[in-house]
Design an enzyme around this catalytic site. Structure first.
Site, PDB file in Angstrom:
ATOM      1  N   GLU A  81       0.828  -1.219   0.000  1.00 45.15           N
ATOM      2  CA  GLU A  81       0.000   0.000   0.000  1.00 45.15           C
ATOM      3  C   GLU A  81       0.857   1.263   0.000  1.00 45.15           C
ATOM      4  O   GLU A  81       1.705   1.442   0.884  1.00 45.15           O
ATOM      5  CB  GLU A  81      -0.909  -0.014   1.245  1.00 45.15           C
ATOM      6  CG  GLU A  81      -1.873   1.155   1.264  1.00 45.15           C
ATOM      7  CD  GLU A  81      -2.868   1.079   2.438  1.00 45.15           C
ATOM      8  OE1 GLU A  81      -3.185  -0.033   2.900  1.00 45.15           O
ATOM      9  OE2 GLU A  81      -3.315   2.145   2.874  1.00 45.15           O
ATOM     10  N   LYS A 258      -7.257  -0.580  11.752  1.00 43.65           N
ATOM     11  CA  LYS A 258      -6.631  -1.080  10.512  1.00 43.65           C
ATOM     12  C   LYS A 258      -5.424  -0.212  10.176  1.00 43.65           C
ATOM     13  O   LYS A 258      -4.377  -0.686   9.740  1.00 43.65           O
ATOM     14  CB  LYS A 258      -7.651  -1.083   9.379  1.00 43.65           C
ATOM     15  CG  LYS A 258      -7.178  -1.751   8.094  1.00 43.65           C
ATOM     16  CD  LYS A 258      -6.472  -0.827   7.128  1.00 43.65           C
ATOM     17  CE  LYS A 258      -6.096  -1.561   5.836  1.00 43.65           C
ATOM     18  NZ  LYS A 258      -5.326  -0.702   4.921  1.00 43.65           N
ATOM     19  N   ASP A 274       4.652 -13.817  12.300  1.00 44.26           N
ATOM     20  CA  ASP A 274       3.267 -14.221  12.092  1.00 44.26           C
ATOM     21  C   ASP A 274       2.364 -13.010  12.347  1.00 44.26           C
ATOM     22  O   ASP A 274       1.898 -12.776  13.468  1.00 44.26           O
ATOM     23  CB  ASP A 274       2.943 -15.375  13.056  1.00 44.26           C
ATOM     24  CG  ASP A 274       1.536 -15.908  12.867  1.00 44.26           C
ATOM     25  OD1 ASP A 274       0.742 -15.273  12.155  1.00 44.26           O
ATOM     26  OD2 ASP A 274       1.235 -16.961  13.458  1.00 44.26           O
ATOM     27  N   HIS A 372      -2.241   9.897  -0.817  1.00 45.69           N
ATOM     28  CA  HIS A 372      -2.447   8.684  -1.612  1.00 45.69           C
ATOM     29  C   HIS A 372      -2.273   8.977  -3.085  1.00 45.69           C
ATOM     30  O   HIS A 372      -1.670   8.210  -3.813  1.00 45.69           O
ATOM     31  CB  HIS A 372      -3.874   8.148  -1.394  1.00 45.69           C
ATOM     32  CG  HIS A 372      -3.947   7.185  -0.255  1.00 45.69           C
ATOM     33  ND1 HIS A 372      -5.055   6.426   0.003  1.00 45.69           N
ATOM     34  CD2 HIS A 372      -3.060   6.841   0.680  1.00 45.69           C
ATOM     35  CE1 HIS A 372      -4.834   5.669   1.055  1.00 45.69           C
ATOM     36  NE2 HIS A 372      -3.636   5.917   1.489  1.00 45.69           N
TER      37      HIS A 372
HETATM   38  C1  MEV Z   1      -5.879   3.092   5.087  1.00 44.04           C
HETATM   39  O1  MEV Z   1      -5.131   1.936   4.768  1.00 44.04           O
HETATM   40  C2  MEV Z   1      -5.864   3.348   6.578  1.00 44.04           C
HETATM   41  C3  MEV Z   1      -6.784   4.474   7.051  1.00 44.04           C
HETATM   42  O2  MEV Z   1      -8.102   4.241   6.575  1.00 44.04           O
HETATM   43  C4  MEV Z   1      -6.753   4.482   8.562  1.00 44.04           C
HETATM   44  C5  MEV Z   1      -7.763   5.381   9.208  1.00 44.04           C
HETATM   45  O3  MEV Z   1      -8.803   5.669   8.607  1.00 44.04           O
HETATM   46  O4  MEV Z   1      -7.508   5.771  10.363  1.00 44.04           O
HETATM   47  C6  MEV Z   1      -6.371   5.793   6.488  1.00 44.04           C
END
Ligand code: MEV
Length: 420
Positions: A81, A258, A274, A372
């Site tokens: 990513e 995430k 892992d 991004h």
């Molecule tokens: C993208 O991989 C991760 C985000 O969505 C985390 C977040 O929203 O805090 C940017």
């Protein structure tokens, strides 16, 4: 003292970056060369998993600027990513103004579970098991003399009765200090070895004997201060709102966490750890209070600075498994310069906090797409056939025009080449 504060690292060529990493981490010529061009030997791959037919690859990027407990680190991250490595580096740079990251952790205690069923008197059986605790711990420790030699071993045995649709179950937990290993093999072997003894003691039947990824006794923690004067008052406020959103809303918390795992997983993958185990532990831990919430916390100190913290289970090792056999994992570990799994786990917590801060800062200010987009635009430029310096030129124009598309990238590329 070596500094990981390297400005303009991203602008350098791959070879120039590698030279800096080589010097910083004292990589040998062979290691640096292998990082650049080498790959996992097919025979080794064939022994690593089953039915091997090939190999996959991910780029390894280096996050700069990390200062953790006063020591500078370069952080290898393997991830597909875009923006993750840049975001971590930026968050770490901003955190340096507040002294960097400060970390701590518990002892490396893993839990192994033994499930006993078919008990008429499960509470009575629980007492019988606990009466044999010393003997059971001795048998558990006989399974792994190497672990005992390095100071690890079974530290405690707990038991609880849980209700289920299949009747009550007695669940026995072995608490095992696994030192510098991830520990799955050690604790699973202990649980399997104890199963027949537990059946003898209780008269029940043992089914599952396996570690729990909810490693609540193996926690890593990190904290950092982002100065109000460095990030701005509005950003402090925006991040506090973003944090509150994640704290109270599981839909947001899932994405928030995430983002934390973007950083942690990338380092785990670079070091062949892992990452699924750490993922499982992190998310289960995030729901420990009965609802799913944020793994990080943000507050404002008396001077209006943003203070961030994180605590999460961290079942990671620096010995055993692929961490010891994968040649690039070994080089990644050398880049980190870590000597213990404890230090490694704490670095991971700091990276998770940095990654989360970076995401919240972007989300609460300019939005995530800008960062991004510029990386995405570089990918589009490459897809359109741009080479070398052309990539940045084409990407820049795509972003400027807000048309990040391959067809436009091809046109720009043609124009650039005609002008030459
Ligand atoms: C993208 O991989 C991760 C985000 O969505 C985390 C977040 O929203 O805090 C940017």
């Amino acid at each position: 003292m070596k500094s990981s504060r390297i400005s303009g690292f991203y602008k350098l060529s791959i070879e120039e970056r590698l030279k800096i990493v080589k010097e910083f981490s004292e990589l040998s010529d062979e290691e640096a060369e292998f990082l650049l061009k080498g790959h996992l030997d097919m025979d080794l791959a064939d022994r690593m998993i089953e039915n091997v037919v090939g190999m996959t690859e991910l780029p390894i990027g280096i996050a700069t600027n990390f200062k953790i407990n006063g020591k500078d680190y370069l952080i290898p991250m393997a991830i597909e990513e875009p923006s993750v490595v840049a975001a971590a580096s930026h968050a770490a740079k901003l955190a340096r103004e507040g002294g960097g990251f400060f970390t701590s952790s518990t002892e490396p205690i893993m839990i192994s579970q033994i499930q006993v069923v078919g008990l008429r008197n499960p509470h009575f059986a629980k007492m019988q098991v606990l009466e044999h605790k010393e003997e059971l711990m001795r048998i558990a420790n006989e399974q792994d003399p190497v672990l005992i030699k390095v100071g690890g071993g079974c530290r405690d045995i707990k038991a609880r009765v849980i209700d289920s649709n299949m009747g009550p179950m007695l669940v026995i937990h072995l608490h095992v200090d696994v030192r510098d290993a991830m520990g799955a093999n050690a604790v699973n072997s202990m649980a399997e070895a104890l199963a027949p003894y537990i059946e003898d003691i209780t008269g029940g039947k043992v089914y599952l004997r396996i570690l729990s990824n909810l490693a609540i006794y193996r926690l890593a923690r990190a904290r950092a201060v982002w100065k109000k004067d460095v990030i701005g008052e509005d950003t402090v406020k925006g991040i506090l709102y973003a944090y509150e959103f994640a704290r109270v809303d599981p839909f947001r918390a899932a994405t928030h966490n995430k983002g934390i795992m973007n950083g942690i997983d990338a380092v785990l993958i670079a070091t062949s750890n892992d990452w699924r185990a750490v993922e499982a532990g992190a998310h289960a831990f995030a729901a420990m209070d009965g609802w799913y919430t944020s793994l990080t916390h943000y507050e404002e100190d008396e001077e209006g600075n943003l203070v961030g913290s994180i605590e999460l289970p961290m079942a990671v090792g620096i010995i055993g498994g692929a961490t010891s056999t994968h040649p690039k994992a070994k080089i990644a570990r050398k880049i980190l310069g870590i000597k213990t799994a404890k230090e490694f786990g704490e670095i991971l917590a700091a990276v998770g906090l940095a990654q989360n801060f970076a995401a919240l800062r972007a989300l609460a200010t300019e939005g995530i797409q800008r960062g991004h987009m510029s990386l995405h635009a570089r990918n589009i430029a490459v897809m359109a056939g741009a080479k070398g310096e052309e990539i940045d030129r084409v990407a820049e124009l795509l972003v400027k025009e807000k048309k990040v598309r391959v067809d436009r990238a091809k046109e720009i590329l043609e124009e650039l080449r005609e002008r030459k």
